[in-house]
Write an enzyme that holds these catalytic residues in place. Structure first.
Site, short mmCIF file in Angstrom:
data_model
loop_
_atom_site.label_atom_id
_atom_site.label_comp_id
_atom_site.label_asym_id
_atom_site.label_seq_id
_atom_site.Cartn_x
_atom_site.Cartn_y
_atom_site.Cartn_z
N SER A 1 0.89 -1.20 -0.16
CA SER A 1 -0.07 -0.16 -0.08
C SER A 1 0.81 1.20 0.06
O SER A 1 1.98 1.13 0.53
CB SER A 1 -0.78 0.16 1.38
N TYR B 1 -1.97 -0.94 10.89
CA TYR B 1 -2.19 -1.38 9.55
C TYR B 1 -1.02 -1.07 8.58
O TYR B 1 -0.29 -2.00 8.06
CB TYR B 1 -3.52 -0.76 8.71
N LYS C 1 1.97 -3.74 6.58
CA LYS C 1 2.34 -3.71 5.25
C LYS C 1 4.13 -3.47 5.23
O LYS C 1 4.57 -4.23 4.30
CB LYS C 1 1.61 -2.52 4.27
P1 NAD Z 1 -11.01 -6.86 1.72
O1 NAD Z 1 -11.11 -6.82 2.92
O2 NAD Z 1 -12.27 -6.67 0.43
O3 NAD Z 1 -10.43 -8.39 0.93
C1 NAD Z 1 -9.41 -9.37 1.99
C2 NAD Z 1 -9.93 -10.41 1.95
O4 NAD Z 1 -8.95 -11.41 2.84
C3 NAD Z 1 -11.20 -10.39 2.61
O5 NAD Z 1 -12.08 -11.18 1.79
C4 NAD Z 1 -11.18 -10.97 4.19
O6 NAD Z 1 -12.04 -12.00 4.22
C5 NAD Z 1 -9.79 -11.76 3.73
N1 NAD Z 1 -9.07 -12.39 4.89
C6 NAD Z 1 -8.49 -11.37 5.82
N2 NAD Z 1 -7.66 -12.07 6.74
C7 NAD Z 1 -7.53 -13.47 6.51
C8 NAD Z 1 -6.95 -14.68 6.77
N3 NAD Z 1 -6.50 -14.82 7.57
N4 NAD Z 1 -7.33 -15.90 6.07
C9 NAD Z 1 -8.04 -15.87 5.01
N5 NAD Z 1 -8.57 -14.75 4.39
C10 NAD Z 1 -8.55 -13.60 4.99
O7 NAD Z 1 -9.85 -5.88 1.27
P2 NAD Z 1 -9.27 -5.36 -0.53
O8 NAD Z 1 -9.58 -3.83 -0.44
O9 NAD Z 1 -9.64 -6.43 -1.58
O10 NAD Z 1 -7.64 -5.47 -0.29
C11 NAD Z 1 -7.02 -6.64 -0.47
C12 NAD Z 1 -5.50 -6.62 -0.05
O11 NAD Z 1 -5.22 -5.08 -0.53
C13 NAD Z 1 -5.13 -6.13 1.40
O12 NAD Z 1 -4.31 -6.87 1.95
C14 NAD Z 1 -5.47 -4.76 1.76
O13 NAD Z 1 -4.60 -4.56 2.75
C15 NAD Z 1 -4.38 -4.35 0.56
N6 NAD Z 1 -4.73 -3.18 0.03
C16 NAD Z 1 -5.99 -2.59 -0.17
C17 NAD Z 1 -6.35 -1.26 -0.37
C18 NAD Z 1 -7.74 -0.78 -0.61
O14 NAD Z 1 -7.83 0.48 -0.50
N7 NAD Z 1 -8.67 -1.40 -0.92
C19 NAD Z 1 -5.46 -0.35 -0.58
C20 NAD Z 1 -3.93 -0.74 -0.41
C21 NAD Z 1 -3.65 -2.03 -0.09
N1 UFG Z 2 -12.56 11.44 2.91
C1 UFG Z 2 -13.46 12.49 3.25
N2 UFG Z 2 -14.66 12.08 3.59
C2 UFG Z 2 -14.87 10.53 4.01
C3 UFG Z 2 -13.75 9.55 3.69
C4 UFG Z 2 -12.64 10.24 3.31
O1 UFG Z 2 -13.15 13.51 3.00
O2 UFG Z 2 -16.07 10.42 4.36
C5 UFG Z 2 -11.34 12.00 2.43
C6 UFG Z 2 -10.12 11.73 3.21
O3 UFG Z 2 -9.74 12.78 4.23
C7 UFG Z 2 -9.03 11.70 2.05
C8 UFG Z 2 -9.53 11.25 0.70
O4 UFG Z 2 -11.09 11.35 1.07
O5 UFG Z 2 -8.46 12.98 1.58
C9 UFG Z 2 -9.52 9.59 0.55
O6 UFG Z 2 -9.81 8.99 1.84
P1 UFG Z 2 -9.93 7.35 1.77
O7 UFG Z 2 -10.43 6.97 3.26
O8 UFG Z 2 -10.83 6.95 0.96
O9 UFG Z 2 -8.31 6.89 1.39
P2 UFG Z 2 -6.99 7.12 2.10
O10 UFG Z 2 -6.53 7.75 1.30
O11 UFG Z 2 -7.09 7.61 3.57
O12 UFG Z 2 -6.47 5.55 2.47
C10 UFG Z 2 -6.56 4.47 1.66
C11 UFG Z 2 -6.66 3.24 2.08
C12 UFG Z 2 -5.65 2.71 3.01
C13 UFG Z 2 -4.31 2.95 2.20
C14 UFG Z 2 -4.40 4.21 1.39
C15 UFG Z 2 -3.37 4.24 0.42
O13 UFG Z 2 -8.05 3.29 3.24
O14 UFG Z 2 -5.79 1.53 3.44
O15 UFG Z 2 -5.46 4.39 0.61
O16 UFG Z 2 -3.28 3.15 -0.63
F1 UFG Z 2 -3.23 2.79 2.84
#
Ligand code: NAD
Ligand code: UFG
Length: 338
Positions: free
Chosen positions: A124, A149, A153
């Site tokens: 991330s 979190y 990572k």
């Molecule tokens: P998500 O929660 O939708 O998907 C993650 C999945 O992993 C879920 O289905 C959950 O049930 C499963 N899981 C968690 N722990 C587990 C375990 N111990 N064993 C088996 N399954 C398990 O999240 P996502 O948005 O699809 O994210 C996928 C990956 O990408 C995550 O590792 C997350 O940290 C990373 N990531 C997501 C974002 C984002 O904004 N969505 C940004 C950066 C990184």
């Molecule tokens: N924001 C609002 N109102 C809301 C939600 C968010 O104004 O209700 C704003 C935040 O302040 C930020 C932007 O929208 O400026 C994006 O916020 P998000 O919560 O959607 O995303 P972040 O950038 O905070 O974080 C996301 C994921 C993290 C990840 C990161 C970088 O939640 O897990 O992107 O990948 F690490």
């Protein structure tokens, strides 16, 4: 090639599996449904018309992993399983460290025992320090994470890097995602948050559905052109295709490779709300309130390395992401339970 996808029922996992199946890969997937639903997996099978082995299991269960790696000849692992709610990680640090680190360690141990040496890891942009110049390159400073979190990572990246050093021919891709948004254009797959969404796009979409009276905008006094926070929003289908590109890359490039997956374009909160309103014709009530603790003013990727080395770049527009999100949200008001 057969790809083992952990976290395959989640938001990104479903889209990764769809693209892998579409491109002719064989898939084996696992998830414990801690943040997802079995119906997501059923939908993938139905939509693609392709059956694949799916295991309901915790990735920390090394016995099950050994069984799976004995039953299937796996060429590469895409490790997406993990807990990802930033606020929850502050409240339950041990749960986050235990889940995200132990699952990675169990997985790497089982892979080593079965001589599986390629892995794509979901990292991330949160691993970057807050005081870097923008845009962030893969060489920008990492660490100083502001929540557990982010540290999970950061630590998983270190564990994977250390393991790659001792593994003969090991190939690791650390993919640093920026802000994934959007949904599959079929309208059948998308983000299905358990509770009140923390992230901007699902909150906008649920406000458009009438679930919330208005959107709170966290801060209108940042040093950005309109005062609201700027992020790099990448369509989840483009992100999924980035994983396919990384798998190709790993076949020819042993060692550890790190890639930013973003668009390279910064978009403010107000710009995203306006894009959603223009794409859907629905107006979103909003209130500017105080900044959210820990938020950066700007977080944008330099994507040149991924373009150059993965031959991958994001193709979909903000309009596509808004239209696709709305198609998913409006036709599945209760997510996969709809
Ligand atoms: P998500 O929660 O939708 O998907 C993650 C999945 O992993 C879920 O289905 C959950 O049930 C499963 N899981 C968690 N722990 C587990 C375990 N111990 N064993 C088996 N399954 C398990 O999240 P996502 O948005 O699809 O994210 C996928 C990956 O990408 C995550 O590792 C997350 O940290 C990373 N990531 C997501 C974002 C984002 O904004 N969505 C940004 C950066 C990184
Ligand atoms: N924001 C609002 N109102 C809301 C939600 C968010 O104004 O209700 C704003 C935040 O302040 C930020 C932007 O929208 O400026 C994006 O916020 P998000 O919560 O959607 O995303 P972040 O950038 O905070 O974080 C996301 C994921 C993290 C990840 C990161 C970088 O939640 O897990 O992107 O990948 F690490």
């Amino acid at each position: 090639m057969t790809i083992f996808v952990t976290g395959g029922a989640g938001y990104i996992g479903t889209h990764v599996i769809l693209e892998l199946l579409e491109q002719g890969y064989a898939v084996v997937a696992a998830d414990n449904f801690v943040n997802s639903k079995p119906s997501a997996v059923a939908r993938i099978k139905q939509h693609s018309g392709i059956d694949f082995s799916f295991y309901e299991m915790d990735i920390r269960d090394s016995g099950r992993l050994n069984e799976i790696f004995t039953a299937h000849c796996i060429d590469c692992v895409v490790h997406l399983a993990g807990l990802k709610a930033v606020g929850e990680s502050v409240e339950q640090p041990l749960g986050y460290y235990a889940n995200n680190l132990d699952s990675t360690i169990s997985l790497l141990s089982a892979m080593r025992a079965h001589e599986i040496n390629k892995i794509v890891f979901s990292s991330s942009a949160t691993v970057y320090s807050g005081n870097n110049e923008m845009p962030l390159t893969e060489e920008s400073r990492i660490g100083d994470c502001i929540n557990p979190y982010g540290w999970t990572k950061f630590m998983c990246e270190q564990i994977l890097t250390d393991c790659a050093r001792i593994g003969d021919g090991c190939a690791v891709a650390l993919l640093r995602y920026f802000n994934p948004i959007g949904a599959h254009e079929s309208g059948l797959f998308g983000e299905d948050p358990r509770d009140t969404p923390n992230n901007l796009m699902p909150f906008i979409a649920q406000t458009a559905m009438g679930k919330f009276s208005h959107l709170n905008i966290y801060g209108g006094d940042y040093e950005t052109p309109d005062g609201t926070g700027i992020r790099d929003y990448i369509h989840v289908v483009d992100l999924a295709l980035g994983h396919v590109a990384a798998i190709h890359y790993l076949c020819k490039h042993p060692g550890v490779s790190t890639f930013n997956l973003g668009t390279g374009r910064g978009v403010s909160v107000l710009e995203l709300v306006t894009a959603f309103e223009q794409s859907t014709g629905i107006s979103i009530s909003k209130k500017i309130i105080a900044r959210r603790p820990g938020d950066l003013a700007i977080c944008v990727a330099d994507v040149e390395k991924a373009k150059r080395e993965l031959s991958w770049e994001s193709k979909k527009s903000l309009h596509d992401a808004c239209t696709d999100t709305w198609r998913w949200q409006s036709t599945n008001p209760n997510g996969y339970d709809s």
